[in-house]
Design an enzyme around this catalytic site. Structure first.
Site, PDB file in Angstrom:
ATOM      1  N   SER A  97      -8.439 -19.614  10.577  1.00  0.00           N
ATOM      2  CA  SER A  97      -9.586 -18.310  10.467  1.00  0.00           C
ATOM      3  C   SER A  97     -10.828 -18.992  11.501  1.00  0.00           C
ATOM      4  CB  SER A  97     -10.912 -18.217   9.291  1.00  0.00           C
ATOM      5  OG  SER A  97     -10.192 -18.951   8.293  1.00  0.00           O
TER       6      SER A  97
HETATM    7  N1  SAM Z   1      -7.886 -21.888   5.822  1.00  0.00           N
HETATM    8  C1  SAM Z   1      -7.392 -21.711   6.812  1.00  0.00           C
HETATM    9  C2  SAM Z   1      -7.430 -22.389   7.495  1.00  0.00           C
HETATM   10  O1  SAM Z   1      -7.744 -22.844   8.003  1.00  0.00           O
HETATM   11  O2  SAM Z   1      -5.979 -22.317   8.855  1.00  0.00           O
HETATM   12  C3  SAM Z   1      -7.003 -20.330   6.875  1.00  0.00           C
HETATM   13  C4  SAM Z   1      -6.816 -19.402   5.385  1.00  0.00           C
HETATM   14  S1  SAM Z   1      -5.900 -18.037   5.320  1.00  0.00           S
HETATM   15  C5  SAM Z   1      -8.018 -16.980   6.480  1.00  0.00           C
HETATM   16  C6  SAM Z   1      -5.874 -17.443   4.005  1.00  0.00           C
HETATM   17  C7  SAM Z   1      -4.498 -17.854   3.592  1.00  0.00           C
HETATM   18  O3  SAM Z   1      -4.597 -18.049   2.203  1.00  0.00           O
HETATM   19  C8  SAM Z   1      -3.171 -17.823   4.431  1.00  0.00           C
HETATM   20  O4  SAM Z   1      -2.504 -18.274   4.165  1.00  0.00           O
HETATM   21  C9  SAM Z   1      -3.058 -16.877   2.943  1.00  0.00           C
HETATM   22  O5  SAM Z   1      -1.511 -16.982   2.478  1.00  0.00           O
HETATM   23  C10 SAM Z   1      -3.546 -17.687   1.589  1.00  0.00           C
HETATM   24  N2  SAM Z   1      -3.199 -17.358   0.491  1.00  0.00           N
HETATM   25  C11 SAM Z   1      -3.655 -15.422  -0.352  1.00  0.00           C
HETATM   26  N3  SAM Z   1      -3.318 -15.806  -1.642  1.00  0.00           N
HETATM   27  C12 SAM Z   1      -3.745 -16.569  -1.877  1.00  0.00           C
HETATM   28  C13 SAM Z   1      -3.606 -17.010  -2.988  1.00  0.00           C
HETATM   29  N4  SAM Z   1      -3.425 -15.942  -4.129  1.00  0.00           N
HETATM   30  N5  SAM Z   1      -3.140 -18.428  -3.432  1.00  0.00           N
HETATM   31  C14 SAM Z   1      -3.204 -19.518  -2.440  1.00  0.00           C
HETATM   32  N6  SAM Z   1      -3.098 -19.047  -0.560  1.00  0.00           N
HETATM   33  C15 SAM Z   1      -3.661 -17.522  -0.496  1.00  0.00           C
END
Ligand code: SAM
Length: 646
Positions: free
Chosen positions: A52
């Site tokens: 993000s």
């Molecule tokens: N917080 C992260 C970082 O600092 O790098 C960025 C997160 S990214 C914007 C969103 C993440 O949410 C992705 O890696 C995606 O695979 C994950 N995601 C989506 N749906 C999810 C779920 N139901 N459970 C866990 N992770 C999920």
């Protein structure tokens, strides 16, 4: 990064700022992206996901209202960066990631960096991690259709859940839910955001895998909805002109500043609009005083001699190229038989000409009002120490307490406005020119100071200035004035439909849509591959670079897969009604400016967009080639007054 992107944008929470200063973001991205780690932008990580944007991480963390004893659950570990930030503020952090490869990589990374109060699990985070609940804070880093019920249940009384939710998988509102007691929750909206989709039992369904062996539906739809373009010069554009209808402002973009097909097609559409729809002016993303030289030439106005050379600032190839030259010649010829009031003008919207604009205001006042010229010299003298490098002025004001010249440049603009009637009576065109230069000085002074605080504010100042200049030109031209705008897609496509909108940036296209509604018509351009004129670094030499074939998840790839070499794609009034809906789910879109870095293309040139909201029409050239910059030799036989000063 912290001062520029967070403090300057209003993040005040000391614990969050301290944590973000302490966590090295470059350790959470791939090596080749490390140079972008301190930009305020999301960056790609494995499995097609993103780390993000720092500002969003800061905002969400502040919204959680954590203390040193808090226990936090994060959904969407991604790279582990946000979890590391949280771990510097709270006691324990539990984080869940649905992609096993990301969960494993984040576990290794967090361990090696010593974040031992972070616990990573592979699984569906929409179900929470009940074994360790309740949590004082729960943060979801992906966008879902609604607040997942299990997360509400795992929130401690008094705790906060921060989650992006929205009706489509790519656009959301950030929401904070506070558990006020065992049964009740309070909900607040914190603003528009754009996250990758939250996929799981309480989120969006798992996307279907691409159907191998069958022709994908979307490229076929694009093919059926497209109007093929043959030869740029002779193609019949009747249908496009009909679609543009009575629009008063037509904004025509480009997906790079150095692609010949974009310039030529834009010129062709503009000629049709001048000839068949009575458009009265062309306004380009160029500096006002420089473009005024082309304007004087095409409108057969007397050309003053000046002490500076137009179009010598980087990037020179952007306007000083054979395609623009050819259009200027056409416009000059078109204007030849017309009475002066009906000649089509050519104007610059940009504000990078601080010092040439000062010189032009002084030249005007020297001729019309020498006493006012003396006052102007004194006031503008405040900016002279930074003549060679206006960005250094902004830095000196912001970091060394150097006195800003704001009151002087604003006073000069006010003086000109107060004497408007007197000066206008003597020569309306020249007064408009001088007044606009005074406006450029005032806005550029502000721009160079804002630049130091970060990109969003200075971007907005620049696009606001460009839009206001357009409005001044339309007002000066009267009720019949109609404008064609030439600028990059990033200025003309509606910013609200792209990542720019999420960052808080707006642009001319969005302002025009708000002001003129459907009387503004915007046209975007795109390409798959070929060559482009661009530099590797700011102020670097022009190179002809090879454009990489488009990314698999991009709109460009979709257009390429349609199999049509060049086309117009009507979007506002599509040939197939479903094309708008089908293209609405956001995809990547490529933007090449004056810099092109193919090696880091995904991070530095692609962004998320919803094309049907961004543009009313999209123009496609599958393979394109670089513009040819003008060199002295090419202007042999051209009259000496030719505006590029050759
Ligand atoms: N917080 C992260 C970082 O600092 O790098 C960025 C997160 S990214 C914007 C969103 C993440 O949410 C992705 O890696 C995606 O695979 C994950 N995601 C989506 N749906 C999810 C779920 N139901 N459970 C866990 N992770 C999920």
């Amino acid at each position: 990064m912290i001062e520029r992107h967070l403090v300057a944008r209003g993040v005040r929470d000391e614990a969050v700022l301290r944590a973000m200063r302490a966590v090295p973001r470059e350790a959470f991205v791939a090596g080749e992206l490390a140079e972008f780690a301190y930009e305020d932008a999301p960056l790609p990580i494995e499995a097609g996901q993103t780390i993000s944007q720092p500002y969003i991480v800061a905002e969400m963390t502040v919204a959680l209202r954590l203390g040193p004893e808090s226990r936090v659950l994060e959904v969407g570990t991604g790279s582990g960066y946000a979890a590391a930030v949280l771990s510097r503020i709270a006691r324990e952090v539990y984080t869940i990631e649905r992609h096993a490869e990301l969960a494993e990589a984040a576990t290794r990374r967090l361990q090696s960096l010593g974040y031992d109060n972070v616990h990573v699990r592979h699984g569906d985070g929409t179900l929470g991690w009940p074994e360790h609940g309740p949590y004082d804070g729960i943060v979801v880093a992906a966008g879902g259709p609604d607040v997942p019920q299990p997360l509400l249940e795992q929130l401690a009384v008094g705790g906060n859940l921060v989650v992006p939710i929205g009706a489509t998988p790519r656009e959301q509102t950030l929401v904070r839910v506070t558990r006020t007691d065992a049964e009740t929750y309070a909900r607040e909206n914190l603003g528009a955001v754009r996250f990758v989709p939250l996929i799981g039992a309480q989120g969006w369904p798992v996307p279907e895998a691409p159907r191998i062996g069958r022709e994908p539906a979307l490229p076929k739809l694009v093919r059926e909805a497209a109007e093929p373009i043959g030869d740029i010069e002779s193609e019949d554009l009747d249908a496009l002109v009909d679609r543009i209808g009575d629009a008063r402002v037509v904004l025509i973009g480009e997906a790079s500043h150095g692609t010949s097909e974009f310039y030529r097609m834009r010129a062709r559409i503009t000629r049709e609009l001048i000839l068949r729809r009575g458009f009265t002016l062309v306004a380009i993303e160029g500096d006002w005083p420089d473009v005024a030289h082309i304007d004087g030439w095409v409108r057969h106005l007397p050309m003053p001699t000046v002490e500076w050379s137009p179009f010598t600032r980087f990037p020179t190839w952007m306007w000083r190229n054979t395609d623009v030259e050819q259009f200027a010649r056409w416009l000059r010829q078109h204007n030849e038989g017309a009475i002066p009031e009906r000649r089509v003008g050519f104007h610059g919207l940009d504000l990078y000409s601080l010092y040439t604009s000062i010189a032009e205001v002084l030249r005007y006042l020297d001729g019309i009002d020498p006493a006012a010229a003396r006052v102007a010299r004194e006031r503008y003298g405040c900016l002279t120490p930074w003549q060679g490098d206006p960005a250094a002025y902004g830095r000196a004001v912001v970091t060394q307490g150097y006195r800003a010249c704001e009151s002087e440049v604003v006073a000069m603009l006010r003086d000109l406005l107060e004497r408007r009637l007197d000066y206008m009576r003597r020569d309306g065109d020249r007064f408009l020119d001088a007044l606009q230069n005074a406006r450029v000085v005032a806005n550029a002074e502000q721009y160079y100071r804002a630049m130091y605080y970060g990109s969003v504010h200075s971007w907005n100042l620049r696009d606001q200035h460009m839009f206001e200049t357009l409005q001044v030109l339309l007002a000066f031209g009267g009720a019949d004035a109609k404008a064609v705008v030439w600028a990059h897609n990033s200025h003309v496509g509606n910013a609200a439909a792209t990542e720019m909108g999420v960052r808080g940036e707006f642009n001319i296209g969005q302002l025009a849509r708000t002001e003129y509604g459907n009387a503004a018509f915007n046209i975007g351009f795109g390409t798959d591959r070929g060559t482009v004129a661009a530099a590797t670094d700011w102020d670097g030499p022009m190179e002809v670079k090879r454009v990489r074939p488009s990314h698999a998840d991009s709109y460009e790839r979709l257009c390429h897969d349609s199999g049509v070499a060049a086309f117009l794609l009507p979007i506002r009034a599509p040939r197939r009604a479903d094309v708008r809906d089908e293209l609405m789910a956001p995809r990547l879109e490529r933007a090449i400016g004056v810099i092109y870095r193919p090696d880091t293309e995904l991070a530095s040139h692609y962004f998320q967009a919803a094309l049907p909201v961004q543009f009313d029409e999209y123009v496609w050239f599958d393979e394109t080639r670089a513009v040819t910059p003008l060199v002295t030799a090419s202007s042999r036989g051209v009259p000496e007054t030719y505006p590029f000063g050759l």
